[in-house]
Design a protein around this motif. Structure first.
Motif, PDB file in Angstrom:
ATOM      1  N   ARG A  45      -1.475  10.805 -41.115  1.00 48.98           N
ATOM      2  CA  ARG A  45      -2.423  10.448 -41.920  1.00 48.98           C
ATOM      3  C   ARG A  45      -2.285  11.031 -43.143  1.00 48.98           C
ATOM      4  O   ARG A  45      -2.449  10.368 -44.238  1.00 48.98           O
ATOM      5  CB  ARG A  45      -3.921  10.445 -41.326  1.00 48.98           C
ATOM      6  CG  ARG A  45      -4.423   9.820 -40.035  1.00 48.98           C
ATOM      7  CD  ARG A  45      -5.729  10.204 -39.682  1.00 48.98           C
ATOM      8  NE  ARG A  45      -6.295   9.450 -38.376  1.00 48.98           N
ATOM      9  CZ  ARG A  45      -6.654   8.373 -38.661  1.00 48.98           C
ATOM     10  NH1 ARG A  45      -6.820   7.408 -39.772  1.00 48.98           N
ATOM     11  NH2 ARG A  45      -7.061   7.408 -37.546  1.00 48.98           N
ATOM     12  N   ARG A  48       1.934  10.373 -44.242  1.00 47.53           N
ATOM     13  CA  ARG A  48       2.346   8.999 -44.160  1.00 47.53           C
ATOM     14  C   ARG A  48       3.788   9.004 -44.167  1.00 47.53           C
ATOM     15  O   ARG A  48       4.505   8.339 -44.887  1.00 47.53           O
ATOM     16  CB  ARG A  48       1.877   8.293 -45.488  1.00 47.53           C
ATOM     17  CG  ARG A  48       0.553   8.440 -45.501  1.00 47.53           C
ATOM     18  CD  ARG A  48      -0.405   7.771 -44.646  1.00 47.53           C
ATOM     19  NE  ARG A  48       0.195   6.205 -44.176  1.00 47.53           N
ATOM     20  CZ  ARG A  48      -0.434   5.507 -43.281  1.00 47.53           C
ATOM     21  NH1 ARG A  48      -1.091   6.291 -42.444  1.00 47.53           N
ATOM     22  NH2 ARG A  48       0.176   4.467 -43.082  1.00 47.53           N
ATOM     23  N   VAL A  74      -3.655   5.028 -36.131  1.00 45.25           N
ATOM     24  CA  VAL A  74      -3.185   5.233 -37.533  1.00 45.25           C
ATOM     25  C   VAL A  74      -2.838   3.684 -38.049  1.00 45.25           C
ATOM     26  O   VAL A  74      -1.821   2.876 -37.228  1.00 45.25           O
ATOM     27  CB  VAL A  74      -2.013   5.770 -37.485  1.00 45.25           C
ATOM     28  CG1 VAL A  74      -1.376   5.922 -39.017  1.00 45.25           C
ATOM     29  CG2 VAL A  74      -2.574   7.176 -37.250  1.00 45.25           C
TER      30      VAL A  74
END
Length: 218
Positions: A45, A48, A74
């Motif tokens: 998170r 990325r 996610v």
């Protein structure tokens, strides 16, 4: 833009080796590390990454559960490359079934490591198709839900042909050459197959093809 990678392994020496190999490439950037699968979701998170290179066996949360957690929680999850000691490990096949995009052997040569990361990031061909076939033959079970998915998908004759070639490990360009059609046409067929099967990538489509009996893994 470089391919960004998160390294997850409980052995510092393994992470250091992977970092040294990948960081030497101008088109790959290692953006973070973790020592256990439990840390993967927060780091994904935050950072990325495009690819998570993740050990399949770890003490608190293994690569299978970490893969499930990433894909479940996610949005737009990264590609997941399972890192393993043994290619015939049942854990590897379970990780692929859980949603991993491919696997990498810890003893792989530097060039093979780099190739695996690039190939998984591109997602246009199956990494180690022969090994995936062996895993499916050894650990795969005839799966009724998978058969139902294939039946509901109602693949066209050409889409079915494309799926069979995907299962053999052919890239989009190789499929185009085999079927004597344009690369964009193949890309459209692949996208249609994935959509109809509800598969996030070609690895998952191929696993479904094996599990359903649509393609024989032997």
């Amino acid at each position: 833009m470089p391919v960004t990678v998160l390294l997850v392994d409980d052995e510092p020496l393994v992470r250091a080796g992977l970092r040294a190999v990948l960081a030497a490439q101008p088109d790959i950037e290692v953006v973070g590390e973790a020592a256990d699968g439990a840390a993967v979701v927060p780091l994904v998170r935050q950072l990325r990454p495009d690819v998570v290179a993740m050990d399949v066996r770890m003490p608190l949360m293994d690569g299978i559960e970490a893969t499930r957690a990433v894909l479940r929680t996610v949005p737009e999850p990264p590609k997941i490359l399972v890192v393993t000691t043994f290619e015939d490990d049942e854990y590897v096949y379970e990780a692929l079934r859980a949603g991993a995009d491919g696997f990498l052997l810890k003893r792989a040569r530097p060039a093979e490591i780099v190739h695996a990361v690039r190939l998984v990031a591109e997602g246009e061909s199956l990494l180690f198709p022969a090994s995936v076939r062996r895993l499916a033959a050894r650990y795969g079970d005839s799966d009724r839900p998978a058969r139902a998915v294939l039946e509901r998908a109602r693949l066209t004759e050409r889409e079915a042909e494309v799926l069979r070639l995907m299962a053999r490990g052919l890239s989009n360009a190789e499929i185009a050459g085999r079927l004597v059609v344009g690369a964009e046409t193949v890309k459209s067929h692949v996208s249609a197959v994935l959509a109809k099967l509800g598969a996030r990538d070609r690895t998952q489509a191929v696993i479904a093809a094996y599990e359903s009996g649509f393609v024989e893994p032997g």
